[in-house]
Motif scaffolding. Structure first.
Motif, PDB file in Angstrom:
ATOM      1  N   ARG A  89      33.319  43.442  35.414  1.00 24.16           N
ATOM      2  CA  ARG A  89      33.745  44.513  36.316  1.00 24.16           C
ATOM      3  C   ARG A  89      34.704  43.967  37.369  1.00 24.16           C
ATOM      4  O   ARG A  89      35.015  42.778  37.405  1.00 24.16           O
ATOM      5  CB  ARG A  89      32.512  45.121  37.001  1.00 24.16           C
ATOM      6  N   GLU A  90      35.123  44.828  38.267  1.00 23.93           N
ATOM      7  CA  GLU A  90      35.972  44.432  39.398  1.00 23.93           C
ATOM      8  C   GLU A  90      35.208  43.431  40.278  1.00 23.93           C
ATOM      9  O   GLU A  90      33.982  43.409  40.261  1.00 23.93           O
ATOM     10  CB  GLU A  90      36.322  45.663  40.231  1.00 23.93           C
ATOM     11  N   PRO A  91      35.931  42.619  41.063  1.00 23.88           N
ATOM     12  CA  PRO A  91      35.262  41.580  41.862  1.00 23.88           C
ATOM     13  C   PRO A  91      34.163  42.105  42.790  1.00 23.88           C
ATOM     14  O   PRO A  91      33.147  41.443  42.977  1.00 23.88           O
ATOM     15  CB  PRO A  91      36.398  40.968  42.665  1.00 23.88           C
ATOM     16  N   GLY A  92      34.325  43.260  43.414  1.00 17.44           N
ATOM     17  CA  GLY A  92      33.266  43.818  44.248  1.00 17.44           C
ATOM     18  C   GLY A  92      33.196  43.227  45.644  1.00 17.44           C
ATOM     19  O   GLY A  92      34.120  42.566  46.105  1.00 17.44           O
TER      20      GLY A  92
END
Lengths: 81, 239
Positions: free
Chosen positions: A73-76
């Motif tokens: 997923r995206e880095p967050g």
């Protein structure tokens, strides 16, 4: 017929040592004539190669490949230390 | 002033990922000041795979620091892989230290190795093969002490492939812990001091742990994170 315990160990070793796969974290279980692969790998191509290597290491067993690709997923959020 | 450290490990690039990994790092300069990559960069440790890694990380807008992992040693060309990564402008630690960000951040480390954890670890005793296994880790830990001692920076981070603690292995079968890390690595870092230890290798492990001396440990193996990278902000008061 080989003891399922040793068949599973042989397949797991083949998956780790075969140059097509070199995967160390795949779980192998044998139940009767069925062989199950579980775990995660980096790429879709690697999933299919696991089936090939397992079939060659345990001819006569039906291979069920339940291995999935790692979802990224995206880095967050960042963590504050 | 705070520093934001992005980290990931166990990216396992091969021909199938050529040209596809880079997009995961888009915009990293807005999230982090440096990117650490904790080994198992490749699947089979070939030079061809090493060149793919170099191409995917070349010219990023933040400094990139690598260590290798056990997969990257498999084809016996680890020195050549390190060379292509350095030619791509990246830092590669091999039981060494580097200072970045105008002298504010020191990073020490290397591949690390196994042996197990205090009370349940192998000893330099018996057959030469056993002695060599344990000695390899002990000598690495000694070189890490020297590397950390050489740093005089505001923040110090240790980058490894193998784990220094067992807390971040939770989820792995306990029988294989001795092949996933060694307490000797944590002991060395606790003795010299650091703000953070980052490692990979344990795909089924847990992200967060701590050394006996209270240094935060983070397992950033990609299957553990399930995100492109984790970001840690050192000096929480300013983050």
């Amino acid at each position: 017929m080989d003891t399922p315990h040793y068949v599973a160990a042989r397949v797991q070793q083949a998956i780790a040592e075969d140059g097509r796969t070199n995967e160390l974290g795949i779980r192998v279980d044998v139940r009767g004539d069925h062989l199950f692969l579980r775990g995660q790998v980096a790429g879709e191509d690697q999933v299919h190669l696991l089936t090939d290597v397992a079939r060659e290491a345990a001819p006569g067993l039906t291979v069920h490949n339940e291995v999935t690709c790692v979802e990224v997923r995206e880095p967050g959020e960042e963590e504050h230390l | 002033m705070s520093i934001r450290v992005a980290a990931v490990a166990d990216i396992h690039l091969s021909e199938a990922q050529r040209g596809t990994y880079r997009e995961r790092l888009d915009g990293i300069e807005e999230r982090a000041d440096v990117l650490l990559v904790g080994g198992d960069l490749t699947r089979h440790g070939t030079l061809g795979e090493g060149k793919i890694v170099a191409d995917e990380f070349r010219g990023l807008p933040v400094p990139v620091v690598f260590v290798l992992g056990n997969h990257d040693y498999h084809s016996d060309v680890e020195q050549e892989i390190m060379a292509v990564l350095r030619e791509a402008g990246c830092v590669v630690l091999d039981d060494s230290a580097e200072t970045l960000l105008d002298g504010r951040l020191g990073i020490a480390g290397g591949k690390g190795f196994g042996g197990g954890f205090a009370g349940k670890s192998a000893s330099e005793f018996g057959e030469p093969e056993t002695k060599a296994f344990v000695r390899h880790t002990r000598e690495i830990a000694e070189r890490w002490r020297t590397a950390l001692k050489s740093l005089d920076t505001e923040y110090k981070v240790v980058l490894s492939h193998y784990s220094p603690v067992k807390e971040t292995l939770a989820g792995e079968p306990p029988e294989i812990y001795p092949f996933l890390g060694s307490y000797l690595l944590a002991e060395a870092v606790d003795a010299e001091g650091a703000d953070l230890i980052v490692h990979g290798h344990a795909h089924h492990g847990t992200e967060k742990g701590m050394t006996p001396g209270g240094i935060r440990v983070r397992n950033v193996a990609l299957p553990v994170l399930q995100r492109a990278y984790a970001t840690y902000c050192l000096d929480a008061e300013e983050c």
